[in-house]
Design an enzyme around this catalytic site. Structure first.
Site, PDB file in Angstrom:
ATOM      1  N   ASP A 169      75.327 -32.376  -1.242  1.00 38.69           N
ATOM      2  CA  ASP A 169      76.617 -32.384  -1.061  1.00 38.69           C
ATOM      3  C   ASP A 169      77.195 -32.509   0.060  1.00 38.69           C
ATOM      4  OD1 ASP A 169      79.293 -32.271  -2.316  1.00 38.69           O
ATOM      5  OD2 ASP A 169      78.615 -30.590  -3.700  1.00 38.69           O
ATOM      6  N   HIS A 181      83.300 -37.844   4.116  1.00 37.30           N
ATOM      7  CA  HIS A 181      83.187 -36.563   3.141  1.00 37.30           C
ATOM      8  C   HIS A 181      82.012 -36.363   2.663  1.00 37.30           C
ATOM      9  CE1 HIS A 181      87.665 -35.606   3.101  1.00 37.30           C
ATOM     10  NE2 HIS A 181      87.764 -36.649   3.413  1.00 37.30           N
TER      11      HIS A 181
HETATM   12  P1  ADQ Z   1      83.819 -33.807  -4.449  1.00 38.70           P
HETATM   13  O1  ADQ Z   1      82.237 -34.447  -4.776  1.00 38.70           O
HETATM   14  O2  ADQ Z   1      84.839 -34.203  -5.478  1.00 38.70           O
HETATM   15  O3  ADQ Z   1      84.142 -33.998  -2.988  1.00 38.70           O
HETATM   16  P2  ADQ Z   1      84.082 -30.984  -4.040  1.00 38.70           P
HETATM   17  O4  ADQ Z   1      84.242 -30.434  -2.642  1.00 38.70           O
HETATM   18  O5  ADQ Z   1      83.023 -29.605  -4.950  1.00 38.70           O
HETATM   19  O6  ADQ Z   1      83.470 -32.042  -4.596  1.00 38.70           O
HETATM   20  O7  ADQ Z   1      85.320 -30.850  -4.674  1.00 38.70           O
HETATM   21  C1  ADQ Z   1      85.805 -30.725  -6.016  1.00 38.70           C
HETATM   22  C2  ADQ Z   1      87.237 -30.254  -6.275  1.00 38.70           C
HETATM   23  O8  ADQ Z   1      87.330 -30.839  -7.559  1.00 38.70           O
HETATM   24  C3  ADQ Z   1      87.298 -28.779  -6.126  1.00 38.70           C
HETATM   25  O9  ADQ Z   1      88.620 -28.631  -5.263  1.00 38.70           O
HETATM   26  C4  ADQ Z   1      87.394 -28.403  -7.232  1.00 38.70           C
HETATM   27  O10 ADQ Z   1      88.156 -27.318  -7.934  1.00 38.70           O
HETATM   28  C5  ADQ Z   1      87.867 -29.432  -8.209  1.00 38.70           C
HETATM   29  N1  ADQ Z   1      87.481 -29.433  -9.743  1.00 38.70           N
HETATM   30  C6  ADQ Z   1      86.132 -29.440 -10.293  1.00 38.70           C
HETATM   31  N2  ADQ Z   1      86.028 -29.602 -11.492  1.00 38.70           N
HETATM   32  C7  ADQ Z   1      87.421 -29.312 -11.940  1.00 38.70           C
HETATM   33  C8  ADQ Z   1      88.120 -29.156 -13.418  1.00 38.70           C
HETATM   34  N3  ADQ Z   1      87.666 -29.092 -14.403  1.00 38.70           N
HETATM   35  N4  ADQ Z   1      89.383 -28.901 -13.260  1.00 38.70           N
HETATM   36  C9  ADQ Z   1      89.951 -29.041 -12.029  1.00 38.70           C
HETATM   37  N5  ADQ Z   1      89.430 -29.253 -10.667  1.00 38.70           N
HETATM   38  C10 ADQ Z   1      88.165 -29.302 -10.793  1.00 38.70           C
HETATM   39  C11 ADQ Z   1      83.964 -34.849  -1.878  1.00 38.70           C
HETATM   40  C12 ADQ Z   1      82.443 -34.525  -1.426  1.00 38.70           C
HETATM   41  C13 ADQ Z   1      82.423 -32.940  -1.156  1.00 38.70           C
HETATM   42  C14 ADQ Z   1      83.395 -32.534  -0.243  1.00 38.70           C
HETATM   43  C15 ADQ Z   1      84.626 -32.858  -0.531  1.00 38.70           C
HETATM   44  C16 ADQ Z   1      85.686 -32.644   0.450  1.00 38.70           C
HETATM   45  O11 ADQ Z   1      81.577 -34.846  -2.320  1.00 38.70           O
HETATM   46  O12 ADQ Z   1      80.910 -32.690  -0.803  1.00 38.70           O
HETATM   47  O13 ADQ Z   1      83.331 -30.972  -0.181  1.00 38.70           O
HETATM   48  O14 ADQ Z   1      84.626 -34.328  -0.865  1.00 38.70           O
HETATM   49  O15 ADQ Z   1      85.336 -33.262   1.796  1.00 38.70           O
END
Ligand code: ADQ
Length: 467
Positions: free
Chosen positions: A365, A157
């Site tokens: 990311d 990921h």
């Molecule tokens: P993450 O680094 O966790 O995931 P991301 O893809 O941005 O990053 O996903 C974060 C998720 O958490 C989003 O669905 C977002 O809505 C949720 N989130 C963030 N802040 C929040 C809050 N305050 N309350 C509720 N929900 C919140 C890892 C990798 C990424 C990759 C994903 C999926 O680092 O690059 O996109 O896995 O493969």
């Protein structure tokens, strides 16, 4: 294929009570598991004084999960240690923050072994196993050593780093060699796949046999790019819920005669929050005429609090947000709101909908799903503008966003101004193209493409392998 077995560090299937607060990834995996009457295996989130391998099997929301408890020392060495203090920073190019500690590597190996020993007896002939993320890179190796011959796929990921970064990891060859025990290894983007191939070509006498077929360490492996998507239709559907509407109305009421700029990230140094705050400060300095017309809301729930680097960045962000408001706020107005809380997915949808600008500027990311959520939640008749880092995997697919170098406060400030002053016709054109992509390349497409590649005719025939 008889069953799909999904393995991830944490297991979080949707409950029977309601699914709004479960992430899109969990939803997509749960749907696949229901389709293939599968099993989700991983850590329970609980600790035990002594590892027993005792399984807790539960069925909820139509999904069967099997979880194990880990020892405290496992958490220190495997999860907080090797996964979050070694691999996470290194793979996000923060060599300065990466801790190389032999005990971490040992803990990582031990937990992967324990997972394999607990999982192996549950595997039946014909089952297909799909392993997720950097916590579990050597899992296939451990399963193979226990005689498991099933197809096993791995999806990363997070980014795969450039060769010169990767070789900072002690025993990097050992880690990469273990990946050749999978049948298929998937990355978020072609760029990460290429970086992996380059590593294998230079460190393991590798040969690219044909596109997506790599020979290294004397063995064959299939590799591919499978950009993860959003549960776009379900996410957009959440806008109709009472919670989303309430949040939308609340945010609209807070920003009468002003535009909302929104950022939503886990509080992590890879997300470029400090740089973003400084970029916003620069915007305020350079645009006195627009100052009172904006409110920036940054939602950043704290994560990995037991890791020092996370405590430090939190302190710095507290100071920066205070400085920005101290410098620019007036008795009746403040430009910046910084919130460390978690919100439900439907509430987030409502917040995105109320925003004129979504600012997603990670330094690195794997993909970034927030960028896709922001797009999915916009009003087609009056959509907001996405400001997106070039260094997010999502930038490869989302070219109609305003792409910026997150390290440059000028670029961030200029992009904010451009987004806030963009004509409606251009906003609509850009958004339509983005929305089409987010909907077409959604999480179901991602899952189905990966599973098809792992089970399809092109997948490696293990007995014929050069081993
Ligand atoms: P993450 O680094 O966790 O995931 P991301 O893809 O941005 O990053 O996903 C974060 C998720 O958490 C989003 O669905 C977002 O809505 C949720 N989130 C963030 N802040 C929040 C809050 N305050 N309350 C509720 N929900 C919140 C890892 C990798 C990424 C990759 C994903 C999926 O680092 O690059 O996109 O896995 O493969």
């Amino acid at each position: 294929m008889s069953r799909l077995i999904v393995v991830s560090n944490r297991v979080n299937p949707p409950s029977d009570q309601g699914e709004e607060s479960v992430g899109g990834l969990a939803m997509a995996l749960a749907a696949a598991l229901r389709e293939y009457s599968g099993l989700w295996f991983g850590w329970s989130g609980k600790t035990t004084p002594e590892f027993t391998g005792q399984l807790n099997i539960q069925t909820a929301g139509g999904v069967t999960s099997a979880t194990v408890d880990l020892e405290e020392i496992d958490l220190d060495e495997y999860y907080n240690g090797y996964a979050n203090k070694t691999l996470w920073p290194l793979f996000h190019y923060r060599i300065d923050l990466a801790a190389f500690d032999r005990a971490f590597g040992e803990g990582y190996g031990r937990v992967n072994r324990r997972f394999a020993q607990t999982l192996a007896p549950l595997i039946e002939p014909g089952d297909v196993i799909w392993v997720h993320d950097y916590h579990l890179i050597p899992l296939a190796r451990e399963l193979r050593s226990l005689g498991v011959k099933n197809r096993i796929g791995f999806f990363l990921h997070i980014p795969w780093p450039a060769h010169q970064v990767m070789i900072n990891l002690p025993r990097h060859r050992q880690l990469v060699e273990a990946m050749f025990d999978y049948d298929l290894v998937g990355f978020q983007t072609a760029e990460f796949q290429q970086a992996f191939e380059e590593y294998v070509l230079s460190e393991a006498d590798g040969v690219l046999v044909s596109p997506g077929r790599l020979k290294g360490f004397g063995r064959l492996l299939e590799v591919g790019a499978f950009p993860i998507g959003l549960d776009a239709a379900a996410f957009a559907g959440m806008l109709e819920t009472a919670k989303a509407r309430r949040m939308h109305d609340l945010m609209t009421a807070c920003t009468v005669f002003r535009h909302l700029i929104v950022g939503v990230d886990r509080l992590d140094y890879s997300k470029g929050l400090e740089e973003r705050f400084v970029g916003f400060e620069r915007f305020l300095t350079q645009n006195p005429d627009l100052r009172r017309e904006v409110l920036m809301l940054q939602i950043a729930p704290v994560s990995r609090e037991s890791v020092e680097a996370y405590q430090e960045i939190r302190t710095r962000l507290d100071a920066l947000s205070g400085r920005i408001n101290g410098e620019f706020a007036d008795v009746d107005w403040a430009p910046f709101r910084y919130v460390n809380k978690n919100y439900r997915r439907d509430e987030l949808a409502g917040i995105y909908r109320a925003a004129r600008v979504g600012v997603v500027t990670p330094l690195r990311d794997g993909m970034n799903l927030v960028a896709k959520e922001f797009v999915a939640a916009q009003d087609p008749a009056d959509p907001g503008v996405l400001v997106l880092s070039r260094f997010a995997g999502a930038a490869r697919q989302m070219k109609q966003a305003l792409l910026v170098n997150p390290n440059s406060p000028e670029e961030v400030a200029d992009a904010l101004k451009r987004a806030l002053t963009m004509e409606k016709a251009e906003r609509i054109d850009r958004w339509e193209a983005l929305f089409e992509g987010v909907t077409r390349e959604d999480v179901t497409a991602w899952r189905d493409n990966f599973v098809a590649a792992l089970t399809g005719p092109r997948a490696l025939q293990r007995p014929a392998l050069v081993r």
